[in-house]
Design a protein around this motif. Sequence first.
Motif, mmCIF file in Angstrom:
data_model
loop_
_atom_site.group_PDB
_atom_site.id
_atom_site.type_symbol
_atom_site.label_atom_id
_atom_site.label_comp_id
_atom_site.label_asym_id
_atom_site.label_seq_id
_atom_site.Cartn_x
_atom_site.Cartn_y
_atom_site.Cartn_z
ATOM 1 N N THR A 4 0.830 -1.194 0.000
ATOM 2 C CA THR A 4 0.000 0.000 0.000
ATOM 3 C C THR A 4 0.874 1.258 0.000
ATOM 4 O O THR A 4 2.087 1.180 0.182
ATOM 5 C CB THR A 4 -0.914 0.041 1.251
ATOM 6 O OG1 THR A 4 -0.105 0.109 2.418
ATOM 7 C CG2 THR A 4 -1.833 -1.169 1.311
ATOM 8 N N THR A 5 0.216 2.385 -0.178
ATOM 9 C CA THR A 5 0.868 3.687 -0.118
ATOM 10 C C THR A 5 0.074 4.603 0.804
ATOM 11 O O THR A 5 -1.126 4.392 1.016
ATOM 12 C CB THR A 5 0.938 4.349 -1.508
ATOM 13 O OG1 THR A 5 -0.388 4.440 -2.044
ATOM 14 C CG2 THR A 5 1.829 3.568 -2.457
ATOM 15 N N LYS A 38 -4.180 0.426 -1.752
ATOM 16 C CA LYS A 38 -3.496 -0.773 -2.229
ATOM 17 C C LYS A 38 -3.011 -0.627 -3.668
ATOM 18 O O LYS A 38 -3.660 0.008 -4.502
ATOM 19 C CB LYS A 38 -4.431 -1.976 -2.139
ATOM 20 C CG LYS A 38 -4.789 -2.367 -0.711
ATOM 21 C CD LYS A 38 -5.607 -3.623 -0.655
ATOM 22 C CE LYS A 38 -7.039 -3.470 -0.980
ATOM 23 N NZ LYS A 38 -7.874 -2.687 -0.130
ATOM 24 N N PHE A 39 -1.880 -1.276 -3.933
ATOM 25 C CA PHE A 39 -1.338 -1.352 -5.286
ATOM 26 C C PHE A 39 -2.316 -2.106 -6.188
ATOM 27 O O PHE A 39 -2.963 -3.057 -5.753
ATOM 28 C CB PHE A 39 -0.035 -2.170 -5.307
ATOM 29 C CG PHE A 39 1.204 -1.445 -4.888
ATOM 30 C CD1 PHE A 39 2.362 -1.567 -5.643
ATOM 31 C CD2 PHE A 39 1.257 -0.675 -3.748
ATOM 32 C CE1 PHE A 39 3.537 -0.939 -5.270
ATOM 33 C CE2 PHE A 39 2.411 -0.041 -3.362
ATOM 34 C CZ PHE A 39 3.553 -0.170 -4.114
ATOM 35 N N GLU A 40 -2.383 -1.686 -7.439
ATOM 36 C CA GLU A 40 -3.032 -2.476 -8.474
ATOM 37 C C GLU A 40 -1.946 -3.243 -9.216
ATOM 38 O O GLU A 40 -0.765 -2.869 -9.170
ATOM 39 C CB GLU A 40 -3.821 -1.574 -9.421
ATOM 40 C CG GLU A 40 -5.040 -0.976 -8.742
ATOM 41 C CD GLU A 40 -5.896 -0.148 -9.676
ATOM 42 O OE1 GLU A 40 -5.508 0.083 -10.855
ATOM 43 O OE2 GLU A 40 -6.971 0.294 -9.223
ATOM 44 N N GLU A 41 -2.329 -4.290 -9.882
ATOM 45 C CA GLU A 41 -1.359 -5.141 -10.570
ATOM 46 C C GLU A 41 -0.485 -4.329 -11.523
ATOM 47 O O GLU A 41 -0.969 -3.512 -12.296
ATOM 48 C CB GLU A 41 -2.084 -6.237 -11.352
ATOM 49 C CG GLU A 41 -1.159 -7.305 -11.872
ATOM 50 C CD GLU A 41 -1.905 -8.500 -12.425
ATOM 51 O OE1 GLU A 41 -1.388 -9.085 -13.398
ATOM 52 O OE2 GLU A 41 -2.974 -8.832 -11.910
ATOM 53 N N GLU A 43 1.638 -1.935 -10.868
ATOM 54 C CA GLU A 43 1.971 -0.564 -10.492
ATOM 55 C C GLU A 43 3.263 -0.498 -9.685
ATOM 56 O O GLU A 43 3.549 -1.371 -8.877
ATOM 57 C CB GLU A 43 0.873 0.036 -9.599
ATOM 58 C CG GLU A 43 -0.327 0.523 -10.322
ATOM 59 C CD GLU A 43 -1.310 1.218 -9.395
ATOM 60 O OE1 GLU A 43 -1.886 2.233 -9.836
ATOM 61 O OE2 GLU A 43 -1.534 0.761 -8.264
ATOM 62 N N ALA A 45 5.294 1.856 -6.753
ATOM 63 C CA ALA A 45 4.810 2.591 -5.577
ATOM 64 C C ALA A 45 4.373 4.004 -5.963
ATOM 65 O O ALA A 45 3.320 4.485 -5.534
ATOM 66 C CB ALA A 45 5.892 2.631 -4.500
ATOM 67 N N GLU A 47 3.422 5.121 -8.955
ATOM 68 C CA GLU A 47 2.202 5.077 -9.767
ATOM 69 C C GLU A 47 0.971 4.866 -8.894
ATOM 70 O O GLU A 47 -0.065 5.513 -9.090
ATOM 71 C CB GLU A 47 2.301 3.965 -10.815
ATOM 72 C CG GLU A 47 3.277 4.257 -11.926
ATOM 73 C CD GLU A 47 3.575 3.040 -12.793
ATOM 74 O OE1 GLU A 47 3.894 3.259 -13.990
ATOM 75 O OE2 GLU A 47 3.501 1.888 -12.314
ATOM 76 N N CYS A 48 1.087 3.964 -7.933
ATOM 77 C CA CYS A 48 -0.012 3.720 -7.005
ATOM 78 C C CYS A 48 -0.347 4.989 -6.231
ATOM 79 O O CYS A 48 -1.520 5.363 -6.096
ATOM 80 C CB CYS A 48 0.354 2.575 -6.053
ATOM 81 S SG CYS A 48 -0.890 2.250 -4.779
ATOM 82 N N ARG A 51 -2.123 7.593 -8.413
ATOM 83 C CA ARG A 51 -3.495 7.175 -8.717
ATOM 84 C C ARG A 51 -4.393 7.350 -7.492
ATOM 85 O O ARG A 51 -5.496 7.880 -7.581
ATOM 86 C CB ARG A 51 -3.517 5.717 -9.189
ATOM 87 C CG ARG A 51 -4.933 5.174 -9.453
ATOM 88 C CD ARG A 51 -4.930 3.707 -9.807
ATOM 89 N NE ARG A 51 -4.219 2.865 -8.868
ATOM 90 C CZ ARG A 51 -4.683 2.491 -7.659
ATOM 91 N NH1 ARG A 51 -5.859 2.913 -7.235
ATOM 92 N NH2 ARG A 51 -3.955 1.704 -6.880
ATOM 93 N N GLU A 52 -3.917 6.900 -6.330
ATOM 94 C CA GLU A 52 -4.722 6.998 -5.116
ATOM 95 C C GLU A 52 -5.002 8.454 -4.737
ATOM 96 O O GLU A 52 -6.108 8.788 -4.322
ATOM 97 C CB GLU A 52 -4.042 6.264 -3.959
ATOM 98 C CG GLU A 52 -4.081 4.759 -4.079
ATOM 99 C CD GLU A 52 -5.446 4.143 -3.807
ATOM 100 O OE1 GLU A 52 -6.358 4.851 -3.306
ATOM 101 O OE2 GLU A 52 -5.615 2.948 -4.101
#
Length: 152
Positions: A4-5, A38-41, A43, A45, A47-48, A51-52
């Motif tokens: 996660t981030t 949470k990370f998406e497939e 990604e 850190a 990029e996640c 996006r979040e």
Amino acid sequence: MILTTMCYIQKDHQTLMLHRIKKENDINGGKWIGVGGKFEEGESAEECMRREIYEETGLTALKLQLHGFVVFPKLYHGQDEGMFVYTCWDFSGEIHECDEGILQWIDNDQISSLPMWEGDYHFFEWIQDSKFHSAKIVYENDQLIDYQESCY
């Protein structure tokens, strides 16, 4: 391990915090946290994190700073969680409503009075120096029972 981030978006001596009061059965229910998830497939850190930030706030992160990585053993439904901790001071856009809680700019000197995960208070110490932090935070029944940290 679930990856996660978490990001603390900052401006003018304030931090954008998320009061998690909208989701049912929320592990963060009632607490104030930064934005992230949470990370998406596939990604990274970063990029996640970008996006979040956009999904939860409507803001576009222009620059991110990574402050550390923390492991929470067995926290996420019995699985270990690994979380990258960021800040963002350079962003664009307008904040929109978040379906996970209420977004609010909080004066930095008031953050310590918010109900948060006990270990999260340490992240604000991380933000104050130029070191990279690595930590393990252990909770039992939502109570902090162990905090170990190294910094480089």
